[in-house]
Each structure stands twice: as C-alpha cells, then as structure tokens.
Scaffold this motif. Sequence first.
Motif, mmCIF file in Angstrom:
data_model
loop_
_atom_site.group_PDB
_atom_site.id
_atom_site.type_symbol
_atom_site.label_atom_id
_atom_site.label_comp_id
_atom_site.label_asym_id
_atom_site.label_seq_id
_atom_site.Cartn_x
_atom_site.Cartn_y
_atom_site.Cartn_z
ATOM 1 N N ASP A 102 0.684 -1.250 0.087
ATOM 2 C CA ASP A 102 -0.058 0.091 0.030
ATOM 3 C C ASP A 102 0.825 1.123 0.010
ATOM 4 O OD1 ASP A 102 -2.390 -1.673 -0.070
ATOM 5 O OD2 ASP A 102 -2.534 -1.278 2.096
ATOM 6 N N LEU A 103 1.779 1.310 0.790
ATOM 7 C CA LEU A 103 2.694 2.508 0.739
ATOM 8 C C LEU A 103 3.293 2.816 -0.305
ATOM 9 C CD1 LEU A 103 4.095 4.746 2.683
ATOM 10 C CD2 LEU A 103 5.694 3.062 3.534
ATOM 11 N N LEU A 104 4.080 1.467 -0.981
ATOM 12 C CA LEU A 104 4.753 1.673 -2.230
ATOM 13 C C LEU A 104 3.832 2.477 -3.291
ATOM 14 C CD1 LEU A 104 7.562 1.491 -3.519
ATOM 15 C CD2 LEU A 104 6.764 -0.997 -3.870
ATOM 16 N N LEU A 105 2.665 1.677 -3.495
ATOM 17 C CA LEU A 105 1.715 2.177 -4.485
ATOM 18 C C LEU A 105 1.499 3.446 -4.283
ATOM 19 C CD1 LEU A 105 -0.353 -1.130 -4.933
ATOM 20 C CD2 LEU A 105 1.338 -0.295 -6.502
ATOM 21 N N LYS A 106 1.259 3.813 -2.987
ATOM 22 C CA LYS A 106 0.927 5.371 -2.765
ATOM 23 C C LYS A 106 2.085 6.165 -3.389
ATOM 24 C CE LYS A 106 -0.334 8.490 1.089
ATOM 25 N NZ LYS A 106 -0.205 8.371 2.615
ATOM 26 N N GLU A 107 3.267 5.919 -2.981
ATOM 27 C CA GLU A 107 4.480 6.589 -3.284
ATOM 28 C C GLU A 107 4.682 6.757 -4.562
ATOM 29 O OE1 GLU A 107 7.848 5.257 -0.839
ATOM 30 O OE2 GLU A 107 6.981 6.844 1.006
ATOM 31 N N LEU A 108 4.272 5.684 -5.253
ATOM 32 C CA LEU A 108 4.518 5.786 -6.915
ATOM 33 C C LEU A 108 3.346 6.050 -7.820
ATOM 34 C CD1 LEU A 108 6.520 2.186 -7.281
ATOM 35 C CD2 LEU A 108 7.465 4.696 -7.256
ATOM 36 N N ALA A 109 2.232 6.628 -6.951
ATOM 37 C CA ALA A 109 1.090 7.144 -7.728
ATOM 38 C C ALA A 109 1.301 8.148 -8.738
ATOM 39 C CB ALA A 109 0.196 7.555 -6.704
ATOM 40 N N GLN A 110 2.193 9.124 -8.760
ATOM 41 C CA GLN A 110 2.463 9.980 -9.717
ATOM 42 C C GLN A 110 3.855 9.830 -10.480
ATOM 43 O OE1 GLN A 110 0.082 11.939 -10.191
ATOM 44 N NE2 GLN A 110 -1.069 11.212 -8.338
#
Length: 195
Positions: A102-110
């Motif tokens: 979840d954290l990794l996907l959030k950090e890579l969202a943009q």
Amino acid sequence: MQKKKLVMATANAGKIREIKAQLGEQYDFLSLPDIGCLEDIPEEQDSLQGNALQKAQYVWDHYGYPCFSEDTGLEVAALNGAPGVYTARYAGPQKNPDDNMDLLLKELAQAQDRSAQFRTVICLYLGPDDIHYFEGIAPGKIAPQRLGEKGFGYDPIFVPQGHERSFAQMTLAEKQELSHRGQAVRQLSQFLAQL
C-alpha cells in the motif's frame, strides 16, 4: 550416504517452500523452527550482504549448524533504490506485506518511471573461515495495482522484465526461473554440489 544438514536462516514459509523446491533431496534441509531458533535474528546492517552474513553467523554461533541466509531488497528507481535493505519493514516494524505494498503504490502514484529490481544476496556460512556469497537480480517494474494471488511479499505488484504478469500470477516454477532468489539459489546449489 547420510544427507548433510543445512539450515536456512528463515521462518518465512514462502521462502522455505521456494528454496526447498530448488535445492532438492541432497540435503536434510532445516528451517529456524526446526532447530529450535524461535527468536527474531537481528538484521542491523546497512547492506543486503551484511544482513545475510549477520543472520548466518548468528545460527553458527548460537546453534552450531552450517547455514545459509539471504536478504532481499526491492530497489525502486523513482525512490532512489528504496525500500532496499528496509524492504520487509518498509511500512513499519510489523513487517506486513499489505501495508508495504500500500505504501509503495501510494508513493509511486504519480511516478512516470516504475522500473525496479529485486536483488537477493545469499551468504553460505560453513565456518568462520569458509564464507561464500551468491547474488541474483530480477529487473522489472511495479504494477499500478495488485495482480494475482500466489507468492508472498511484494509478488502481486512486481512484474518481471519482458512479462505482463506479476510474480503472484506465475506458477512457482515460472517464478523460480526468473526470480532474484531463484538465480541466487541456483548458484548456491551448484556450489554445494561441488563440495
């Protein structure tokens, strides 16, 4: 001929299953619970190699078994190589794979660049003067969402280079052929076969 005892310094059932399948029948393969090691072995080094050595040496020093240990890092280009050595505890000390993803996907969202690689370093500790290292690297990218139900850790969001499916969508045999850990374990197996 009696099988040689060899400990892998992990209690991670997913890692044990994958590596046992690769190493085959020539070893009496033991996990940490098998030798009565129930404590959390420290991983305090700043490199994968350092952590692998620390864990393997701990088993030798405290339990007297030849041992191999691995440390694996997911290295994401857009995050300057993070989470790297902190891969297992990226979202906190609870080491929860869902929290980490979840954290990794959030950090890579943009992020435009989603390229990443998994890197595994294995330390084979046969004694204080008999230490060997093996490394495997799997290049790939981070998917925008989870794909598949198999595997463990970050497998549902890691798509290996040249493929459209994540590690979590592959069979164990397919994943082992491509994976960082599979490469490192093949090198370990070849080395052990020569002993």
